[in-house]
Scaffold this active site. Structure first.
Site, PDB file in Angstrom:
ATOM      1  N   ASP A  36       0.825  -1.212   0.000  1.00 27.89           N
ATOM      2  CA  ASP A  36       0.000   0.000   0.000  1.00 27.89           C
ATOM      3  C   ASP A  36       0.861   1.264   0.000  1.00 27.89           C
ATOM      4  OD1 ASP A  36      -2.328   1.468   0.067  1.00 27.89           O
ATOM      5  OD2 ASP A  36      -2.725   1.106   2.194  1.00 27.89           O
ATOM      6  N   GLY A  37       0.301   2.349  -0.493  1.00 30.09           N
ATOM      7  CA  GLY A  37       0.954   3.658  -0.414  1.00 30.09           C
ATOM      8  C   GLY A  37       1.539   4.159  -1.725  1.00 30.09           C
ATOM      9  N   GLY A  39      -0.088   5.356  -4.456  1.00 29.43           N
ATOM     10  CA  GLY A  39      -0.734   6.613  -4.841  1.00 29.43           C
ATOM     11  C   GLY A  39      -0.236   7.780  -3.999  1.00 29.43           C
ATOM     12  N   ARG A  49      -0.908   9.351  -9.836  1.00 29.29           N
ATOM     13  CA  ARG A  49      -0.935   8.108  -9.051  1.00 29.29           C
ATOM     14  C   ARG A  49      -0.260   6.941  -9.770  1.00 29.29           C
ATOM     15  NH1 ARG A  49      -4.286   7.255  -4.882  1.00 29.29           N
ATOM     16  NH2 ARG A  49      -4.754   5.128  -5.544  1.00 29.29           N
ATOM     17  N   HIS A  53       2.353   3.522  -8.906  1.00 29.78           N
ATOM     18  CA  HIS A  53       2.151   2.097  -9.203  1.00 29.78           C
ATOM     19  C   HIS A  53       3.356   1.544  -9.967  1.00 29.78           C
ATOM     20  CE1 HIS A  53      -1.771   2.462  -7.590  1.00 29.78           C
ATOM     21  NE2 HIS A  53      -2.306   3.097  -8.607  1.00 29.78           N
ATOM     22  N   SER A  81      -7.452  -5.673  -5.646  1.00 36.48           N
ATOM     23  CA  SER A  81      -8.563  -6.227  -4.876  1.00 36.48           C
ATOM     24  C   SER A  81      -9.870  -6.115  -5.659  1.00 36.48           C
ATOM     25  CB  SER A  81      -8.696  -5.504  -3.538  1.00 36.48           C
ATOM     26  OG  SER A  81      -9.380  -4.279  -3.711  1.00 36.48           O
ATOM     27  N   LEU A 147      10.845 -20.493  -4.777  1.00 36.90           N
ATOM     28  CA  LEU A 147       9.820 -19.621  -4.185  1.00 36.90           C
ATOM     29  C   LEU A 147       8.507 -19.626  -4.969  1.00 36.90           C
ATOM     30  CD1 LEU A 147       9.314 -17.137  -2.105  1.00 36.90           C
ATOM     31  CD2 LEU A 147       9.831 -15.715  -4.086  1.00 36.90           C
ATOM     32  N   ARG A 210      -5.104  -2.245   8.926  1.00 35.14           N
ATOM     33  CA  ARG A 210      -6.290  -3.068   8.663  1.00 35.14           C
ATOM     34  C   ARG A 210      -5.978  -4.104   7.581  1.00 35.14           C
ATOM     35  NH1 ARG A 210      -8.090   2.397   7.077  1.00 35.14           N
ATOM     36  NH2 ARG A 210      -7.591   2.611   4.879  1.00 35.14           N
ATOM     37  N   LEU A 211      -6.892  -5.068   7.431  1.00 31.65           N
ATOM     38  CA  LEU A 211      -6.650  -6.165   6.494  1.00 31.65           C
ATOM     39  C   LEU A 211      -7.247  -5.928   5.113  1.00 31.65           C
ATOM     40  CD1 LEU A 211      -7.075  -9.358   8.715  1.00 31.65           C
ATOM     41  CD2 LEU A 211      -4.969  -8.348   7.840  1.00 31.65           C
TER      42      LEU A 211
HETATM   43  C1  V0D Z   1       0.399  -1.747  -8.478  1.00 28.01           C
HETATM   44  C2  V0D Z   1       2.354  -2.220  -6.212  1.00 28.01           C
HETATM   45  C3  V0D Z   1       2.995  -6.488 -10.406  1.00 28.01           C
HETATM   46  C4  V0D Z   1       0.882  -2.432  -6.043  1.00 28.01           C
HETATM   47  C5  V0D Z   1       2.978  -3.080  -7.253  1.00 28.01           C
HETATM   48  C6  V0D Z   1      -3.193  -5.576 -11.701  1.00 28.01           C
HETATM   49  C7  V0D Z   1      -0.054  -1.820  -7.060  1.00 28.01           C
HETATM   50  C8  V0D Z   1       2.637  -2.657  -8.673  1.00 28.01           C
HETATM   51  C9  V0D Z   1       1.831  -7.098 -10.780  1.00 28.01           C
HETATM   52  C10 V0D Z   1       1.669  -8.455 -11.287  1.00 28.01           C
HETATM   53  C11 V0D Z   1       0.706  -3.978  -9.562  1.00 28.01           C
HETATM   54  C12 V0D Z   1       0.477  -9.153 -11.104  1.00 28.01           C
HETATM   55  C13 V0D Z   1       0.338 -10.451 -11.549  1.00 28.01           C
HETATM   56  C14 V0D Z   1       1.398 -11.069 -12.164  1.00 28.01           C
HETATM   57  C15 V0D Z   1       2.580 -10.414 -12.349  1.00 28.01           C
HETATM   58  C16 V0D Z   1       2.716  -9.110 -11.911  1.00 28.01           C
HETATM   59  C17 V0D Z   1       0.831  -6.158 -10.504  1.00 28.01           C
HETATM   60  C18 V0D Z   1      -1.222  -5.174 -10.279  1.00 28.01           C
HETATM   61  C19 V0D Z   1      -0.669  -4.060  -9.745  1.00 28.01           C
HETATM   62  C20 V0D Z   1      -2.706  -5.205 -10.412  1.00 28.01           C
HETATM   63  F1  V0D Z   1       1.276 -12.352 -12.583  1.00 28.01           F
HETATM   64  N1  V0D Z   1       2.757  -5.273  -9.935  1.00 28.01           N
HETATM   65  N2  V0D Z   1       1.453  -5.050  -9.983  1.00 28.01           N
HETATM   66  N3  V0D Z   1      -0.493  -6.238 -10.663  1.00 28.01           N
HETATM   67  N4  V0D Z   1       1.239  -2.833  -8.973  1.00 28.01           N
END
Ligand code: V0D
Length: 256
Positions: A36-37, A39, A49, A53, A81, A147, A210-211
């Site tokens: 989180d964080g 944005g 934002r 990401h 989510s 892993l 929070r969760l």
């Molecule tokens: C944005 C920070 C990797 C959180 C990390 C669709 C929010 C970067 C993936 C990813 C996101 C997902 C599945 C996969 C391989 C890579 C990713 C999302 C957001 C949401 F098989 N970063 N990442 N997916 N962020």
């Protein structure tokens, strides 16, 4: 005597200096992270934002590498989510391009590093381009033995539990199960994490305590570590600090 109470503060909880090696024996086998964080990180820098990401995505590589090196068996990351659909469409579209952007660069390295990519969440509503990229990653790493990198994508724990309950009800109706068979082990086996152990440690960045509908069932006995650090600023050192705190909690309370 403020010091007397300082042990309750997370910042004072780390028992040793950052150079203290972590104990290999007590490395958490499953670490779950709410990233989180992103944005807020961008906003603090006057950036859109989505820049947060993108920056947050770069952090994943570092943590995956470190987790694999330490002998962590499962790393679960909350990426998207079921509630994230409520965000502006431009942001959602950007987010759903991240898996393919991440994998186009990282998949060869993940294969090389023996990492197994897994997904949990609903594949419904996910665009084809996202699904195609993640399916390819799961497929091409399924025989790896290192892993397990478990991405929660379009995931919500109450949705997960509802789906499990539906399937249990159907199996009772079909006579495959009887109501007497329903216990916590059986319920676990109907969740999206059926092949995974429960997390030992939950990390959440950016100061929210929070969760947010993440692994509610699976986190029943886990240790929680919260930090104000924003995900794009999260480093291997923070990850190790979390593990050290986890190990220290075990040392104080585990021997009863
Ligand atoms: C944005 C920070 C990797 C959180 C990390 C669709 C929010 C970067 C993936 C990813 C996101 C997902 C599945 C996969 C391989 C890579 C990713 C999302 C957001 C949401 F098989 N970063 N990442 N997916 N962020």
């Amino acid at each position: 005597m403020l010091e007397k109470f300082s042990k309750w503060k997370a910042s004072k909880e780390s028992p040793a200096s950052p150079s203290t090696p972590i104990e290999q024996m007590k490395v958490p086998k499953h670490v779950a992270i709410i990233m989180d964080g992103n944005g807020r990180w961008a906003k603090n820098k006057g950036l859109p934002r989505v820049a947060g990401h993108r920056e947050g995505m770069k952090v994943i590589n570092k943590i995956v590498r470190k987790a694999n090196e330490l002998g962590v068996e499962v790393l679960s990351l909350y990426a998207f989510s079921t509630e994230n659909w409520k965000r502006p469409k431009t942001e959602v579209d950007f987010l759903l391009r991240l898996p393919e952007r991440f994998l186009s660069i990282e998949l060869p390295k993940l294969i090389e590093e023996n990492v197994q990519v897994r997904l949990m969440g609903s594949t419904e509503n996910l665009p084809d381009h996202t699904l195609k990229a993640v399916t390819k990653a799961v497929e091409s790493t399924k025989n790896n033995t290192g892993l397990i990198l478990n991405f929660a994508l379009n995931y919500g724990s109450r949705y997960e539990i509802s789906e499990a309950v539906k399937r249990i009800a159907r199996d009772v109706e079909a006579g495959v199960l009887s109501d007497a068979d329903i216990d916590d082990e059986l319920i676990s086996s109907y969740l999206m994490t059926s092949e995974l152990r429960d997390p030992d440690l939950l990390i959440r960045t950016s100061g929210e305590i929070r969760l947010s509908n993440f692994m509610l069932w699976q986190l029943a006995y886990s240790e929680f570590w919260f930090t104000d650090i924003l995900w794009p600023d999260f480093s291997e050192e923070h990850f190790i600090e979390a593990i050290r705190v986890y190990q220290n909690r075990g040392r104080r309370y585990g021997g009863v």
